[in-house]
Design a protein around this motif. Sequence first.
Motif, PDB file in Angstrom:
ATOM      1  N   UNK A 211      -5.997   1.256  86.974  1.00 43.48           N
ATOM      2  CA  UNK A 211      -6.983   0.734  86.024  1.00 43.48           C
ATOM      3  C   UNK A 211      -6.534  -0.620  85.466  1.00 43.48           C
ATOM      4  N   UNK A 212      -5.252  -0.727  85.144  1.00 45.45           N
ATOM      5  CA  UNK A 212      -4.727  -1.984  84.615  1.00 45.45           C
ATOM      6  C   UNK A 212      -4.861  -3.090  85.659  1.00 45.45           C
ATOM      7  N   UNK A 213      -4.508  -2.790  86.886  1.00 44.85           N
ATOM      8  CA  UNK A 213      -4.615  -3.786  87.944  1.00 44.85           C
ATOM      9  C   UNK A 213      -6.048  -4.231  88.176  1.00 44.85           C
ATOM     10  N   UNK A 214      -6.981  -3.283  88.084  1.00 44.93           N
ATOM     11  CA  UNK A 214      -8.396  -3.620  88.256  1.00 44.93           C
ATOM     12  C   UNK A 214      -8.842  -4.638  87.208  1.00 44.93           C
ATOM     13  N   UNK A 215      -8.419  -4.431  85.971  1.00 49.70           N
ATOM     14  CA  UNK A 215      -8.846  -5.323  84.891  1.00 49.70           C
ATOM     15  C   UNK A 215      -8.092  -6.654  84.890  1.00 49.70           C
ATOM     16  N   UNK A 217      -6.797  -8.172  87.729  1.00 47.20           N
ATOM     17  CA  UNK A 217      -7.112  -8.930  88.937  1.00 47.20           C
ATOM     18  C   UNK A 217      -8.452  -8.489  89.532  1.00 47.20           C
ATOM     19  N   UNK A 218      -9.536  -8.709  88.781  1.00 45.34           N
ATOM     20  CA  UNK A 218     -10.854  -8.335  89.322  1.00 45.34           C
ATOM     21  C   UNK A 218     -11.203  -9.106  90.589  1.00 45.34           C
ATOM     22  N   UNK A 219     -10.583 -10.295  90.751  1.00 46.57           N
ATOM     23  CA  UNK A 219     -10.849 -11.071  91.970  1.00 46.57           C
ATOM     24  C   UNK A 219     -10.380 -10.344  93.217  1.00 46.57           C
ATOM     25  N   UNK A 220      -9.433  -9.410  93.057  1.00 49.73           N
ATOM     26  CA  UNK A 220      -8.938  -8.631  94.186  1.00 49.73           C
ATOM     27  C   UNK A 220      -9.493  -7.212  94.209  1.00 49.73           C
ATOM     28  N   UNK A 221      -9.701  -6.648  93.022  1.00 44.72           N
ATOM     29  CA  UNK A 221     -10.060  -5.233  92.933  1.00 44.72           C
ATOM     30  C   UNK A 221     -11.547  -4.963  92.735  1.00 44.72           C
ATOM     31  N   UNK A 222     -12.259  -5.898  92.152  1.00 45.80           N
ATOM     32  CA  UNK A 222     -13.668  -5.670  91.804  1.00 45.80           C
ATOM     33  C   UNK A 222     -14.616  -6.363  92.770  1.00 45.80           C
ATOM     34  N   UNK A 223     -14.180  -6.557  93.994  1.00 45.18           N
ATOM     35  CA  UNK A 223     -14.991  -7.317  94.951  1.00 45.18           C
ATOM     36  C   UNK A 223     -16.203  -6.536  95.445  1.00 45.18           C
ATOM     37  N   UNK A 224     -16.162  -5.207  95.413  1.00 42.56           N
ATOM     38  CA  UNK A 224     -17.294  -4.391  95.874  1.00 42.56           C
ATOM     39  C   UNK A 224     -17.958  -3.604  94.758  1.00 42.56           C
ATOM     40  N   UNK A 225     -17.271  -3.462  93.632  1.00 39.27           N
ATOM     41  CA  UNK A 225     -17.808  -2.688  92.511  1.00 39.27           C
ATOM     42  C   UNK A 225     -17.123  -3.186  91.243  1.00 39.27           C
TER      43      UNK A 225
END
Length: 310
Positions: A211-215, A217-225
């Motif tokens: 969860x921390x990584x998603x928030x 680095x959204x450029x890497x983790x939030x690319x599809x959602x």
Amino acid sequence: MAQLLRYMGQAKMMKDGKVFRVIQENCWDPEVRIKEMDLSGVTVQVLSTVPVMFSYWAKPQDTLDLAQILNNDLAATVKKCPKRFIGLGTLPLQAPDLAVKEMHRCVNELGFPGVQIGSHVNEWDLNAPELYDIYAAAEQLNCCLFVHPWDMQIDGRMSKYWFPWLIGMPTETTIAICSMIMGGIFEKFPKLKVCFAHGGGAFPYTAGRIFHGFNMRPDLCAVDNNVDPRKYLGSFYTDSLVHDRGALRLLTSVIGEDKVILGTDYPFPLGELEPGKLIDSMEDFDNKLKDKLKAGNALEFLGLNRKQFE
């Protein structure tokens, strides 16, 4: 290629001409299973195929033929003992059109409440668009999906110490969960019922990091959602097979007390040898919670009623 050679209450599972595993008759004889269930206090057991038999690598029609043989045999076993067994089918996932047709047959003709699928399908993780039609059909049919790890790395650094099973399987399951979350599967298919084996692998323990990584680095983790992954806690199930009180306590805290299902991995060595013993040993779990973990949550996931088995 997988083969089964039987002898004297045992069988050798052969893969590519080599012994993959020696199994006992409780893997195929329902009478032996029922005797062992009675000895361990198991009222009802959910049956599914051994993951090595998924055969997603094979020609689609060959995998469909195998899936139908396995599904028909499983349905016959359930029909003989409907108050003791529930079946989960298997599908040729590498051919989604064939998989959807077989899912319809599993639910509408064979009476299965769900199917078992692998943690990936060859090069596809479980967020692959090629699998969307399968998820849509599962929603339509109210067909639950049980995700089991398979096809782990077995060479190189993973070749010793039983690492493929001890480390590879939890890793596979964690990838499967994160693929479905970050790939937007639970967002696109909100009615999908999914349960992940082995306590969700490493996910419950690493959820904070994810969860921390998603928030961060959204450029890497939030690319599809772009939805915060925390939203999906409570949207999927795991089984309880973690072999440790602290781990089970964490699991119910992260995944939810209504979303953890008794898992045994029977009859294999990494399974819980006395089904339900870990749950019963939890002094801080009241009887209501223990009943949920041992029966109620599974019935909810499968869409079945307790009275069917009384």
